[in-house]
Write a protein that holds these residues in place. Sequence first.
Motif, PDB file in Angstrom:
ATOM      1  N   GLU A  71       0.846  -1.193   0.000  1.00 34.89           N
ATOM      2  CA  GLU A  71       0.000   0.000   0.000  1.00 34.89           C
ATOM      3  C   GLU A  71       0.883   1.245   0.000  1.00 34.89           C
ATOM      4  N   THR A 109     -10.022  -5.331  -6.414  1.00 30.34           N
ATOM      5  CA  THR A 109     -10.601  -4.000  -6.204  1.00 30.34           C
ATOM      6  C   THR A 109     -10.168  -3.090  -7.338  1.00 30.34           C
ATOM      7  N   ASN A 125     -15.300  -3.878  -5.610  1.00 25.29           N
ATOM      8  CA  ASN A 125     -14.456  -5.018  -5.240  1.00 25.29           C
ATOM      9  C   ASN A 125     -15.120  -6.281  -5.769  1.00 25.29           C
ATOM     10  N   ARG A 216      -6.791  -3.619  -1.933  1.00 24.55           N
ATOM     11  CA  ARG A 216      -7.439  -2.412  -1.402  1.00 24.55           C
ATOM     12  C   ARG A 216      -7.281  -1.293  -2.417  1.00 24.55           C
ATOM     13  N   THR A 218      -7.969   2.878  -2.718  1.00 21.35           N
ATOM     14  CA  THR A 218      -8.216   4.091  -1.940  1.00 21.35           C
ATOM     15  C   THR A 218      -8.110   5.298  -2.864  1.00 21.35           C
ATOM     16  N   SER A 240     -12.009   4.106   0.876  1.00 22.67           N
ATOM     17  CA  SER A 240     -11.266   2.883   0.583  1.00 22.67           C
ATOM     18  C   SER A 240     -12.200   1.685   0.640  1.00 22.67           C
ATOM     19  N   ASP A 242     -11.993  -2.718   0.540  1.00 19.86           N
ATOM     20  CA  ASP A 242     -11.141  -3.900   0.632  1.00 19.86           C
ATOM     21  C   ASP A 242     -11.800  -5.089  -0.055  1.00 19.86           C
TER      22      ASP A 242
END
Length: 373
Positions: A71, A109, A125, A216, A218, A240, A242
Amino acid sequence: MKKLISYMVISSAFVGSAWAQKSISITNPTDNNRLELVSIPFSKFTKHFGVDTIFTIKDQASGKVYLHQLEKLGQSQPQNVLVQVPISSKGKLNLVVSKDKAPSFPSKTYARYVPERFDDFAWENDVVAFRMYGKALEGRADDAQGMDYWAKRTENLVVNKWYKGDDYHKDHGEGLDYYSVGQTLGAGDIALYHNNTIQFTKHYRTYQILDNGPLRTTFKLTFEPQTIENQEIALTKTISIDAGQNFNKIVVDLNNKQANKTPVVVGLAKRNESKPEVEFDKDDKTLVYWEPNINDAGHTGTALVLTNQKVQYIDSNEKQFLLKTEISNNKTFVYYNGAAWNKAGKITSFGQWEDAVEDYAEHIRKPLKVKLK
């Protein structure tokens, strides 16, 4: 004999080293089976395991590979290691790290700006999909205000496919967009609330994708400053999603030049049934709604989960169920919104949706415990 003793000492040290192999210990403090992401600071992770950006995470006992993501949060270098873990009730996992290249896997995602559809911003997702409306929609007869929800029954990512086909209001086997937002907050958006009246802001003006999968996604939406009720207000929403979850995490940063605190509401669009299946839990700060079957398209469940804020439930609004609270300047406001569709086959009743939301709220309060050993 000396050689034999020396060999035995080395062998014993090797055994001790193997027994003390470095690992990630994860424990579940709840009675629920869980599938979610755990986050470990990248600098701490690489220092502990002596790796860089190439590694594989496995179960210490079975050797099963666990999916992970680096991330970046909009930075040039990784900020966190995200690991997707299934863990049983009160369970414990021990994961180990090797310097092998991790196997690739399809992204679960995704988000993108959609200029071909009036500046939409859409994200999804492997369970749900959502969108927010952009500047180009303002002033049109079909303008809408809140967050839209797309009902999916496939683990595949569909945003690009559905927009390209431009026929996503019909179910061709993967789901459809039948959710109606209109002049409401839709599936869990936020609005200003002055004089007991909702004050919608203009649609978002700019976007920034901070991470885009595979586990994830975001992104940040920025809204231009507006003067509403003689108060100049600017805000951003960082959202965000997941893999494997029905919910978004929404972080709101709001600045009011005329006041330190700003009243707001988060809400769910309501339909016209006489006895709605809706439940507000004051202790958990959750609002759960199970919509009626609309045009034989199925039932949609929507929900809100707030955290530490003081909340007032308002059910007198004709168009939506509302949770009223305040946002302080220079203090982030965090809440969660989610949705489910009965035809996806996993959550098929109001009771099941209530249970799912209650479990999710508990997971927020009691996160998985992660230690590097």
